[in-house]
Scaffold this active site. Structure first.
Site, PDB file in Angstrom:
ATOM      1  CG  HIS A   1      -2.182  -0.901   0.871  1.00 43.35           C
ATOM      2  ND1 HIS A   1      -3.477  -0.474   1.016  1.00 43.35           N
ATOM      3  CD2 HIS A   1      -2.268  -2.157   0.383  1.00 43.35           C
ATOM      4  CE1 HIS A   1      -4.308  -1.442   0.648  1.00 43.35           C
ATOM      5  NE2 HIS A   1      -3.590  -2.477   0.269  1.00 43.35           N
TER       6      HIS A   1
ATOM      7  CB  SER B   1      -1.212  -2.900  -7.334  1.00 43.67           C
ATOM      8  OG  SER B   1      -1.840  -3.274  -6.146  1.00 43.67           O
TER       9      SER B   1
ATOM     10  CD  GLU C   1       1.432 -33.956   1.124  1.00 42.98           C
ATOM     11  OE1 GLU C   1       0.354 -33.403   1.288  1.00 42.98           O
ATOM     12  OE2 GLU C   1       1.524 -35.140   0.713  1.00 42.98           O
TER      13      GLU C   1
END
Lengths: 188, 425
Positions: B216, B220, B288
């Site tokens: 912020h 962006s 995994e």
């Protein structure tokens, strides 16, 4: 469209617009979804299947001498099983409903099984704040009414497990139980 | 009264709170009117998706912890108890188990978006580095969570991963003993992994807060990779991106639900249905799926210490990526060669994942070595040189210009008022 002013969606008259409806539908949809997600999480805190399965316990009455009581555990709660003397039964039966703090299930005949007047079975949890009253052993303090005395805040119960002196508001609860024979009961 | 905030909210209760603690003003500034580039595509959903899945993981995890026993004698059975006896326990556990995979899918796409559109470049280097910290914390958390069910894969996964540290000279074995709290993976290990598995997600929340706070400050990035030049290039975050994120969240939840309800064990390993046995290693031991690429890097190197260093290095190199990439142009859209090579890198990463799932024999060894080589060469050799050699395509003047130019030949959109600044931006 995207850049048109906010006023276009909310006319000065304050009328309801199609956008208001769409917003309501969207927000209620989100609220329902959030609730649907939250419920399984909350319900997981309710008793699980294995806890519910531990629902009954059998008690052999033969070792309990007259005037004595024992404590058995049923669903994690103490159950008082008391072998009452003839004097205690008489005392319990002679009390009038008007003398009781909690007249619900107040007659002694409502608190024991017919034909088994000498056996009193109650949940041994003080109805005030959940302590376990004293009085199963004849040497315990039993209070002025000869039943049980709660050490936490001084509530007193009579020989039928009825509250006779506050601050407890209710009689000791009656668990579901049945006589399997003259010397054996099944609680739950 | 000088210190009090002057609140602009009409509701008296909100105004009273906001005057004393301006959280409503802050939310309005950061998530209400927050000026956001108006050209986001759906890849910009994945940060919000990661946030949603983190919340799901924390919520389901807390309720699982209410029924789980971190004890080597009880752990496996307590998980079965959750699956069979606890109300909706199967749902909560499957959501948590598959949620870990979802978290990595979403995060890997989020990282890919950062790589493709150059989101790590100045001024967002620190934002990117915090992101790498988040990734590493996530991996540690996922690893320790996988140990908790105390099945065979849990146990041997824990043994293998902790033994990685034994590769370091001198201190290695001492570190491993410290991690275990004993001389093998046992009760102390399980108990501390449970404690840390509960702690780390909240550390994650803290680092994510910094990640979002840094975002912020810089604002962006966007698919064009060019800076916001004027308020016309932005839209207020609400309702434009709250709604766009909501669409993504709905689609993602449907995807997630397919796994939970139809293929709950697809991403798991059958060996973990066998209780942990410290005296017998399963024949096929694989991590995994989200760890497979790193596992392949580890196995592609025939030297123990070097393999471990390469594996950790594959993550550490991301910290310095902002300085390795010398091109000033952010978005791959305007970097014709980078645009191809980033896909080569993705392919290398995927190939590593596939290699990690196979036994290191024959072609898989060669493939994993080639892919490992490119993984590192991409960052350490290609990007520094490419920035100097590549001729980028011309950048648009502003975010608005190519959008408006394409639709109506450079003129304003009919019915729109692009010259008018956003009222609140």
């Amino acid at each position: 469209m995207a850049d048109s002013s906010a006023a276009a969606h909310h006319p000065a008259s304050g009328d309801v617009t199609k956008r208001d409806l769409l917003q309501l539908i969207a927000l209620s949809g989100a609220a329902i979804a959030a609730g649907a997600i939250a419920w399984p999480l909350i319900d997981s805190m309710n008793p699980s299947k294995d806890v519910l399965a531990l629902s009954s316990v059998e008690v052999d009455l033969t070792p309990i001498a007259e005037g004595q009581g024992i404590v058995v555990s049923w669903q994690g709660k103490p159950i008082f099983v008391r072998h009452r003397t003839a004097a205690e039964i008489k005392e319990a039966q002679d009390v009038k409903l008007s003398q009781l703090i909690d007249p619900h299930d107040g007659l002694d005949s409502e608190r024991v099984k017919a034909g088994h007047d000498q056996w009193l079975v109650v949940v041994g949890i003080c109805t005030h704040l959940g302590c376990i009253p004293l009085g199963n052993k004849p040497s315990d303090p039993r209070g002025e009414y000869g039943g049980w005395f709660c050490p936490c805040h001084g509530s007193q119960y009579d020989t039928s497990g009825r509250v006779r002196h506050g601050p407890a508001p209710l009689n000791l609860a009656l668990p579901p139980y049945a006589f399997e024979s003259n010397t054996k009961i099944k609680v739950g | 009264m000088a210190g009090l905030h002057k609140s602009e909210f009409a509701n008296p209760v909100i105004n009273w709170i906001d005057t004393r603690l301006p959280i409503f003003t802050m939310m309005q500034k950061e998530y209400g009117v927050f000026p956001t580039p108006k050209n986001f595509n759906y890849l910009w959903n994945f940060g919000a998706l990661a946030m949603v899945i983190l919340m799901i993981m924390i919520a389901t995890g807390i309720f699982l912890a209410m029924n789980y026993q971190p004890n080597t004698d009880l752990a496996f059975n307590s998980v079965q108890h959750i699956m069979r006896d606890v109300n909706f326990g199967w749902l909560i556990r499957y959501a948590h188990q598959n949620g870990a995979s979802m978290f990595f899918i979403v995060t890997y796409i989020h990282i890919f978006r950062g790589l493709y559109y150059g989101s790590y470049k100045t001024p967002r280097e620190l934002l990117w580095m915090l992101g790498v910290v988040i990734l590493i914390l996530m991996m540690a958390t996922a690893f320790m969570g996988y140990v908790l069910p105390w099945g065979q894969m849990s146990y041997w996964g824990a043994t293998v991963i902790t033994n990685l540290f034994s590769a370091f000279p001198v201190v290695g074995p001492k570190i491993v003993t410290l991690l275990w709290g004993g001389f093998s993976v046992d009760q102390p290990t399980l108990n501390r992994f449970f404690a840390l598995h509960y702690l780390l997600p909240f550390v994650l929340v803290g680092v994510i807060f910094l990640h979002v706070a840094a975002l912020h400050i810089t604002g962006s990035n966007n698919p064009l990779g060019i800076d916001v030049k004027s308020p016309q290039d932005t839209l207020p975050f609400h309702p434009y991106y709250t709604v766009k994120d909501s669409v993504g969240i709905c689609a993602f939840m449907a995807f997630f639900a397919c796994f939970i309800f139809f293929f709950p064990n697809l991403l798991g390993d059958p060996n973990n249905f066998i209780p942990a046995n410290p005296l017998s290693t399963p024949a096929d031991i694989v991590p995994e799926w989200y760890f497979l690429p790193y596992y392949a890097i580890l196995r592609s190197v025939p030297n123990k210490l070097l393999g471990v260093c390469m594996m950790f290095g594959s993550l550490i190199v991301l910290f310095v990526l902002p300085w390795l990439d010398t091109s000033p142009v952010r978005s791959a859209r305007f970097r014709p060669i980078y645009k191809m090579l980033i896909w080569v890198w993705v392919a290398a990463f995927v190939v590593l994942g596939i290699c990690g799932a196979h036994k290191p024999e024959g072609i898989w060894v060669i493939l994993s070595r080639i892919a490992t080589l490119y993984y590192f060469a991409h960052f350490l050799v290609v990007l520094p040189i490419l920035g100097k050699l590549e001729r980028p395509l011309p950048l648009p003047e502003s975010i608005s210009q190519p959008v408006l130019g394409r639709r109506s030949g450079g003129g304003p959109l009919p019915g729109a008022a692009p010259a008018k600044p956003m009222e609140k931006a």
